[in-house]
Design a protein around this motif. Structure first.
Motif, PDB file in Angstrom:
ATOM      1  N   VAL A  93      41.157  48.857  35.146  1.00 40.33           N
ATOM      2  CA  VAL A  93      40.522  48.693  33.842  1.00 40.33           C
ATOM      3  C   VAL A  93      39.117  48.117  33.981  1.00 40.33           C
ATOM      4  O   VAL A  93      38.777  47.480  34.984  1.00 40.33           O
ATOM      5  N   GLU A  94      38.298  48.358  32.948  1.00 40.33           N
ATOM      6  CA  GLU A  94      36.945  47.811  32.944  1.00 40.33           C
ATOM      7  C   GLU A  94      36.998  46.283  32.950  1.00 40.33           C
ATOM      8  O   GLU A  94      37.882  45.682  32.344  1.00 40.33           O
ATOM      9  N   GLY A  95      36.081  45.671  33.629  1.00 43.80           N
ATOM     10  CA  GLY A  95      36.033  44.221  33.695  1.00 43.80           C
ATOM     11  C   GLY A  95      36.809  43.614  34.835  1.00 43.80           C
ATOM     12  O   GLY A  95      36.808  42.396  35.027  1.00 43.80           O
ATOM     13  N   ILE A  96      37.483  44.483  35.609  1.00 43.25           N
ATOM     14  CA  ILE A  96      38.295  43.989  36.719  1.00 43.25           C
ATOM     15  C   ILE A  96      37.462  43.762  37.983  1.00 43.25           C
ATOM     16  O   ILE A  96      37.873  43.071  38.908  1.00 43.25           O
ATOM     17  N   ALA A  97      36.274  44.331  37.986  1.00 42.96           N
ATOM     18  CA  ALA A  97      35.427  44.256  39.185  1.00 42.96           C
ATOM     19  C   ALA A  97      34.932  42.834  39.432  1.00 42.96           C
ATOM     20  O   ALA A  97      34.879  42.005  38.520  1.00 42.96           O
ATOM     21  N   VAL A 111      47.849  44.578  37.017  1.00 44.16           N
ATOM     22  CA  VAL A 111      48.194  43.435  37.856  1.00 44.16           C
ATOM     23  C   VAL A 111      48.322  43.846  39.329  1.00 44.16           C
ATOM     24  O   VAL A 111      47.983  43.086  40.237  1.00 44.16           O
ATOM     25  N   ASP A 112      48.785  45.070  39.566  1.00 43.55           N
ATOM     26  CA  ASP A 112      48.894  45.566  40.944  1.00 43.55           C
ATOM     27  C   ASP A 112      47.506  45.737  41.563  1.00 43.55           C
ATOM     28  O   ASP A 112      47.306  45.450  42.745  1.00 43.55           O
ATOM     29  N   VAL A 113      46.570  46.202  40.758  1.00 43.88           N
ATOM     30  CA  VAL A 113      45.200  46.364  41.245  1.00 43.88           C
ATOM     31  C   VAL A 113      44.594  44.999  41.548  1.00 43.88           C
ATOM     32  O   VAL A 113      43.860  44.834  42.525  1.00 43.88           O
ATOM     33  N   ASN A 114      44.925  44.002  40.726  1.00 42.22           N
ATOM     34  CA  ASN A 114      44.455  42.638  40.997  1.00 42.22           C
ATOM     35  C   ASN A 114      44.990  42.123  42.325  1.00 42.22           C
ATOM     36  O   ASN A 114      44.273  41.467  43.094  1.00 42.22           O
ATOM     37  N   ALA A 154      32.144  41.620  48.214  1.00 42.06           N
ATOM     38  CA  ALA A 154      32.390  41.958  46.808  1.00 42.06           C
ATOM     39  C   ALA A 154      31.911  43.371  46.494  1.00 42.06           C
ATOM     40  O   ALA A 154      32.556  44.112  45.743  1.00 42.06           O
ATOM     41  N   GLU A 155      30.799  43.760  47.082  1.00 39.92           N
ATOM     42  CA  GLU A 155      30.255  45.108  46.852  1.00 39.92           C
ATOM     43  C   GLU A 155      31.209  46.175  47.369  1.00 39.92           C
ATOM     44  O   GLU A 155      31.450  47.193  46.713  1.00 39.92           O
ATOM     45  N   THR A 156      31.789  45.947  48.560  1.00 36.75           N
ATOM     46  CA  THR A 156      32.732  46.907  49.142  1.00 36.75           C
ATOM     47  C   THR A 156      34.010  46.977  48.317  1.00 36.75           C
ATOM     48  O   THR A 156      34.554  48.061  48.075  1.00 36.75           O
ATOM     49  N   ILE A 157      34.501  45.828  47.863  1.00 37.84           N
ATOM     50  CA  ILE A 157      35.716  45.795  47.044  1.00 37.84           C
ATOM     51  C   ILE A 157      35.490  46.551  45.738  1.00 37.84           C
ATOM     52  O   ILE A 157      36.340  47.346  45.302  1.00 37.84           O
ATOM     53  N   ASN A 158      34.337  46.365  45.120  1.00 32.02           N
ATOM     54  CA  ASN A 158      34.029  47.095  43.882  1.00 32.02           C
ATOM     55  C   ASN A 158      33.943  48.592  44.128  1.00 32.02           C
ATOM     56  O   ASN A 158      34.293  49.395  43.257  1.00 32.02           O
ATOM     57  N   ALA A 159      33.468  48.980  45.311  1.00 28.63           N
ATOM     58  CA  ALA A 159      33.418  50.404  45.659  1.00 28.63           C
ATOM     59  C   ALA A 159      34.833  50.978  45.743  1.00 28.63           C
ATOM     60  O   ALA A 159      35.085  52.122  45.334  1.00 28.63           O
ATOM     61  N   HIS A 160      35.787  50.185  46.263  1.00 26.16           N
ATOM     62  CA  HIS A 160      37.195  50.607  46.280  1.00 26.16           C
ATOM     63  C   HIS A 160      37.720  50.788  44.860  1.00 26.16           C
ATOM     64  O   HIS A 160      38.443  51.751  44.570  1.00 26.16           O
ATOM     65  N   LEU A 161      37.360  49.861  43.969  1.00 25.53           N
ATOM     66  CA  LEU A 161      37.828  49.939  42.583  1.00 25.53           C
ATOM     67  C   LEU A 161      37.278  51.167  41.867  1.00 25.53           C
ATOM     68  O   LEU A 161      37.975  51.791  41.069  1.00 25.53           O
ATOM     69  N   VAL A 162      36.033  51.512  42.152  1.00 27.97           N
ATOM     70  CA  VAL A 162      35.431  52.711  41.558  1.00 27.97           C
ATOM     71  C   VAL A 162      36.237  53.948  41.946  1.00 27.97           C
ATOM     72  O   VAL A 162      36.519  54.824  41.116  1.00 27.97           O
ATOM     73  N   VAL A 163      36.627  54.028  43.221  1.00 25.35           N
ATOM     74  CA  VAL A 163      37.405  55.179  43.708  1.00 25.35           C
ATOM     75  C   VAL A 163      38.757  55.247  43.000  1.00 25.35           C
ATOM     76  O   VAL A 163      39.193  56.325  42.569  1.00 25.35           O
TER      77      VAL A 163
END
Length: 300
Positions: free
Chosen positions: A94-98, A48-51, A64-73
């Motif tokens: 978690v998977e599916g959060i991107a 929930v914190d990541v959300n 969206a692409e940049t935000i997903n790059a942050h999530l990968v890190v």
């Protein structure tokens, strides 16, 4: 858990994995952004914190692409803590959060736009850099990193070292690319620098031109010519031209350094003259073989 030590160890881990300096810098910058933002200890972060962090990045109008790059890190850092440092910790990314990403087709340049663009390029260095992207499909980072030793004029080959994914590959020099590069090398100042493309003016004269430096040059000529040209569009154009000339997808995949054929297949959805030719040729054969003309059955 000592967070500072973990980050330093993570940096060394990325180096051991042979990530480029550019990638390591981006990873650590994005990780720092997340760690500064969170209001709880690293081990207490929940999905929930990541959300909430995603919402924060969206408010900053990041793509969206940049935000997903942050999530990968974030995801890879937590994986590192669990797998390498053996810390009992749940991965909150978690998977599916991107975020879902649009899948725009690669943009290529038409012949008249290419001609208009190259008409305003008069510096031999800049011409050589751009032609290598167009004819060899080099990425901008690969042009910046190109060395004299990588050029094999006898075989008309260029060895691309440490391309995307730290992979080496061989690409080929067309006659115009070889001639354009030769013109620049004849005028290039005498230096011990092994990299081919150098800064020509200012306090950094004689130093290796940066990726951003190359991008600024293409932006300058794009504006001057009134055409929308970028480093990546030149690479896309090369792929599209090869496809339309009859080159196979696997050949194009190898030349561009794509790890997956799926990436290369996106070029099939472009202005694919090859598909158009093959369609009309096939239908003509069908009509001859069947002897049926459907339009002949119509009545006004």
């Amino acid at each position: 858990m000592n967070l500072t030590e973990s980050i330093l160890s993570y940096r060394q881990y990325l180096k051991r994995k042979n990530y480029s300096k550019h990638t390591i810098r981006n990873y650590l910058h994005r990780l720092q952004s997340f760690l500064v933002w969170i209001a709880v200890p690293v081990e207490a972060v929940r999905p929930v914190d990541v959300n909430y962090y995603i919402e924060y990045l969206m408010e900053k109008r990041l793509s969206a692409e940049t935000i997903n790059a942050h999530l990968v890190v974030i995801r890879r850092f937590y994986s590192y803590l669990g797998d390498e440092e053996e810390i009992e910790i749940d991965n909150p990314a978690v998977e599916g959060i991107a975020l879902r990403l649009p899948k725009p087709l690669p943009r290529h340049l038409r012949d008249n736009d290419l001609a208009t663009f190259f008409e305003v390029v008069h510096k031999s260095r800049d011409m050589a850099m751009f032609v290598l992207m167009l004819r060899c499909g080099l990425r901008v980072e690969e042009v910046a990193n190109l060395t004299l030793a990588a050029i094999d004029y006898k075989r008309h080959q260029v060895l691309v070292r440490n391309g995307k994914g730290a992979k080496d590959r061989v690409v080929y020099l067309s006659d115009d690319a070889a001639n354009t590069l030769a013109v620049y090398l004849r005028s290039r100042p005498q230096t011990t620098e092994k990299h081919i493309f150098l800064v020509e003016k200012g306090p950094h004269k004689g130093k290796v031109i940066s990726v951003r430096g190359i991008q600024k040059r293409i932006e300058y000529y794009s504006k001057k010519s009134g055409t929308s040209v970028s480093c990546h569009k030149l690479r896309h154009t090369m792929a599209t031209q090869l496809l339309n000339a009859g080159a196979g997808l696997v050949t194009i995949q190898n030349l561009l350094g794509h790890s997956r054929i799926k990436t290369t297949m996106r070029y099939c959805k472009l202005s694919n003259l090859k598909a158009e030719r093959e369609y009309h040729e096939a239908v003509a054969k069908i009509l001859i073989k069947s002897g049926i003309t459907l339009a002949g059955n119509l009545r006004c």
